[in-house]
Scaffold this motif. Structure first.
Motif, PDB file in Angstrom:
ATOM      1  N   GLN A   1      39.583  24.202  41.618  1.00 32.72           N
ATOM      2  CA  GLN A   1      38.484  24.744  42.426  1.00 32.72           C
ATOM      3  C   GLN A   1      39.030  25.764  43.417  1.00 32.72           C
ATOM      4  O   GLN A   1      38.396  26.792  43.663  1.00 32.72           O
ATOM      5  N   LYS A   2      40.191  25.480  43.965  1.00 34.51           N
ATOM      6  CA  LYS A   2      40.804  26.389  44.936  1.00 34.51           C
ATOM      7  C   LYS A   2      41.085  27.747  44.307  1.00 34.51           C
ATOM      8  O   LYS A   2      40.792  28.783  44.901  1.00 34.51           O
ATOM      9  N   TYR A   3      41.633  27.762  43.094  1.00 32.56           N
ATOM     10  CA  TYR A   3      41.935  29.021  42.413  1.00 32.56           C
ATOM     11  C   TYR A   3      40.655  29.831  42.186  1.00 32.56           C
ATOM     12  O   TYR A   3      40.603  31.030  42.455  1.00 32.56           O
TER      13      TYR A   3
ATOM     14  N   THR B   1      39.729  33.427  43.946  1.00 33.50           N
ATOM     15  CA  THR B   1      39.481  34.577  43.078  1.00 33.50           C
ATOM     16  C   THR B   1      38.114  35.197  43.352  1.00 33.50           C
ATOM     17  O   THR B   1      37.960  36.417  43.325  1.00 33.50           O
ATOM     18  N   LEU B   2      37.121  34.346  43.636  1.00 33.87           N
ATOM     19  CA  LEU B   2      35.759  34.818  43.897  1.00 33.87           C
ATOM     20  C   LEU B   2      35.514  35.122  45.374  1.00 33.87           C
ATOM     21  O   LEU B   2      34.423  35.556  45.745  1.00 33.87           O
ATOM     22  N   ASN B   3      36.519  34.844  46.210  1.00 25.75           N
ATOM     23  CA  ASN B   3      36.404  35.068  47.656  1.00 25.75           C
ATOM     24  C   ASN B   3      35.296  34.224  48.288  1.00 25.75           C
ATOM     25  O   ASN B   3      34.485  34.705  49.081  1.00 25.75           O
ATOM     26  N   VAL B   4      35.256  32.944  47.884  1.00 29.41           N
ATOM     27  CA  VAL B   4      34.348  31.965  48.488  1.00 29.41           C
ATOM     28  C   VAL B   4      35.185  30.740  48.842  1.00 29.41           C
ATOM     29  O   VAL B   4      36.373  30.685  48.544  1.00 29.41           O
ATOM     30  N   THR B   5      34.560  29.751  49.442  1.00 32.26           N
ATOM     31  CA  THR B   5      35.299  28.540  49.802  1.00 32.26           C
ATOM     32  C   THR B   5      35.355  27.577  48.623  1.00 32.26           C
ATOM     33  O   THR B   5      34.532  27.639  47.705  1.00 32.26           O
ATOM     34  N   ARG B   6      36.315  26.677  48.671  1.00 34.41           N
ATOM     35  CA  ARG B   6      36.412  25.633  47.652  1.00 34.41           C
ATOM     36  C   ARG B   6      35.165  24.763  47.686  1.00 34.41           C
ATOM     37  O   ARG B   6      34.673  24.300  46.659  1.00 34.41           O
TER      38      ARG B   6
ATOM     39  N   GLU C   1      29.621  37.621  39.310  1.00 33.00           N
ATOM     40  CA  GLU C   1      31.063  37.534  39.517  1.00 33.00           C
ATOM     41  C   GLU C   1      31.661  36.355  38.753  1.00 33.00           C
ATOM     42  O   GLU C   1      32.744  36.464  38.165  1.00 33.00           O
ATOM     43  N   ILE C   2      30.957  35.227  38.750  1.00 31.80           N
ATOM     44  CA  ILE C   2      31.412  34.046  38.013  1.00 31.80           C
ATOM     45  C   ILE C   2      31.449  34.355  36.517  1.00 31.80           C
ATOM     46  O   ILE C   2      32.408  34.012  35.825  1.00 31.80           O
ATOM     47  N   SER C   3      30.405  35.018  36.021  1.00 33.81           N
ATOM     48  CA  SER C   3      30.370  35.339  34.590  1.00 33.81           C
ATOM     49  C   SER C   3      31.512  36.271  34.209  1.00 33.81           C
ATOM     50  O   SER C   3      32.116  36.112  33.139  1.00 33.81           O
TER      51      SER C   3
END
Length: 77
Positions: free
Chosen positions: A23-25, A29-34, A54-56
């Motif tokens: 989840q951290k990675y 990568t998405l510049n959000v929190t875990r 962005e997730i897709s």
């Protein structure tokens, strides 16, 4: 009376597990929190349209391969 409920679900956990990403990675990568990733995976939070795109891109999948929209219409007469 009809009860209309909409549900957005996803398979982020499975996709992340396939790639063996934490989840951290994914969060970094998405510049959000875990916590955001955790909330998405447990369907407690719906992503913005931008985050969904962005997730897709990150997973190399179409949005509809990651997220499912279900509208449940129940009749309560």
């Amino acid at each position: 009376m009809k009860d209309n409920k909409a549900y957005l679900s996803n398979n982020l956990y499975l996709l992340r597990a396939e790639k063996r990403w934490t989840q951290k990675y994914v969060a970094e990568t998405l510049n959000v929190t875990r916590q955001t990733i955790h909330s998405l995976e447990s369907n407690k939070y719906n992503p913005s349209l931008m985050l969904a795109f962005e997730i897709s891109l990150l997973f190399g999948k179409r949005i509809d391969e990651i997220f499912s929209y279900n509208k449940n219409m129940e009749g309560n007469d």
